[in-house]
Design an enzyme around this catalytic site. Structure first.
Site, PDB file in Angstrom:
ATOM      1  N   TYR A 105     -40.090   3.607  35.295  1.00 21.64           N
ATOM      2  CA  TYR A 105     -40.308   4.772  34.440  1.00 21.64           C
ATOM      3  C   TYR A 105     -41.724   4.804  33.853  1.00 21.64           C
ATOM      4  CZ  TYR A 105     -35.295   4.322  34.882  1.00 21.64           C
ATOM      5  OH  TYR A 105     -34.027   4.147  35.392  1.00 21.64           O
ATOM      6  N   ARG A 106     -42.659   4.172  34.593  1.00 27.41           N
ATOM      7  CA  ARG A 106     -44.073   4.121  34.193  1.00 27.41           C
ATOM      8  C   ARG A 106     -44.282   3.444  32.840  1.00 27.41           C
ATOM      9  NH1 ARG A 106     -47.171   6.225  37.674  1.00 27.41           N
ATOM     10  NH2 ARG A 106     -48.948   6.353  36.252  1.00 27.41           N
ATOM     11  N   LEU A 107     -43.355   2.561  32.464  1.00 26.16           N
ATOM     12  CA  LEU A 107     -43.508   1.790  31.236  1.00 26.16           C
ATOM     13  C   LEU A 107     -44.161   0.453  31.566  1.00 26.16           C
ATOM     14  CD1 LEU A 107     -40.086   2.604  29.543  1.00 26.16           C
ATOM     15  CD2 LEU A 107     -42.331   3.625  29.082  1.00 26.16           C
TER      16      LEU A 107
END
Length: 197
Positions: A174-176
């Site tokens: 989640y692009r974290l």
């Protein structure tokens, strides 16, 4: 979160070793080098890391090349390693300085003979009339060195990028992404902190 230590070179060594051992990475030493002119016009290209230690990261080139000319006029530079199969990236920012002659000589002597001859034959980054012209120069230098030692050309050497900032990025869902930054606090200590993805 990977990397809890205070020495970015230890973390670099661990990641670089992992990348070199990974069968899906053709050449872990491939790195993007970004330079710029004195006026701030940037350029970048892929080069090969040839050495590193606690002083910095070493690359070699013809001193007439675009990268060498830009580093001579504006020593600020950046490196970016990206190892997609590992989901890891390392960004290095710092100042470039020429390596000493003894260090450059030792590395040059370790190169394959054809690469040493090629360094003499290439007028790197200058206009080339034809491929045939390059091959003719290679043949001429090959013949001239047929019975002797191929010393390092005076127009060929290395640069050490001495970092003042290093960022270690790890891909996450989640692009974290994880982002760990080390910044030089003084001549010997590094300040470590995290960034939002």
């Amino acid at each position: 979160m990977t990397g809890s230590g205070s020495d970015p070179f230890e973390l670099f060594a661990a990641w670089y070793s992992e990348a070199r051992a990974h069968s899906g990475i053709a050449d872990a030493s491939a790195v993007n080098l970004a330079t710029s002119t004195g006026e701030g016009r940037p350029s970048s290209r892929m080069v090969l890391l040839k050495d590193y230690d606690a002083q910095g990261f070493v690359i070699y080139t013809n001193l007439g090349s675009r990268k060498a000319t830009e580093l001579a006029g504006n020593p600020n530079a950046a490196l970016c390693f990206y190892w997609e199969p590992l989901g890891k990236q390392i960004r290095v920012e710092g100042v470039a300085a020429r390596v000493g002659d003894n260090e450059a000589d030792a590395y040059f002597a370790s190169r394959p003979l054809a690469s040493r001859v090629g360094a003499w034959a290439s007028k790197q980054s200058t206009r080339l009339e034809s491929r045939a012209k390059l091959l003719a120069r290679v043949a001429r230098y090959t013949a001239s060195f047929a019975v002797g030692k191929v010393n390092r050309p005076p127009f060929w050497s290395g640069f050490r990028i001495v970092p003042d900032r290093m960022e270690f990025w790890t891909n996450a869902e989640y692009r974290l992404h994880d982002r760990i930054v080390f910044e030089k606090a003084d001549s010997s200590d590094w300040r470590r902190y995290l960034l939002y993805p």
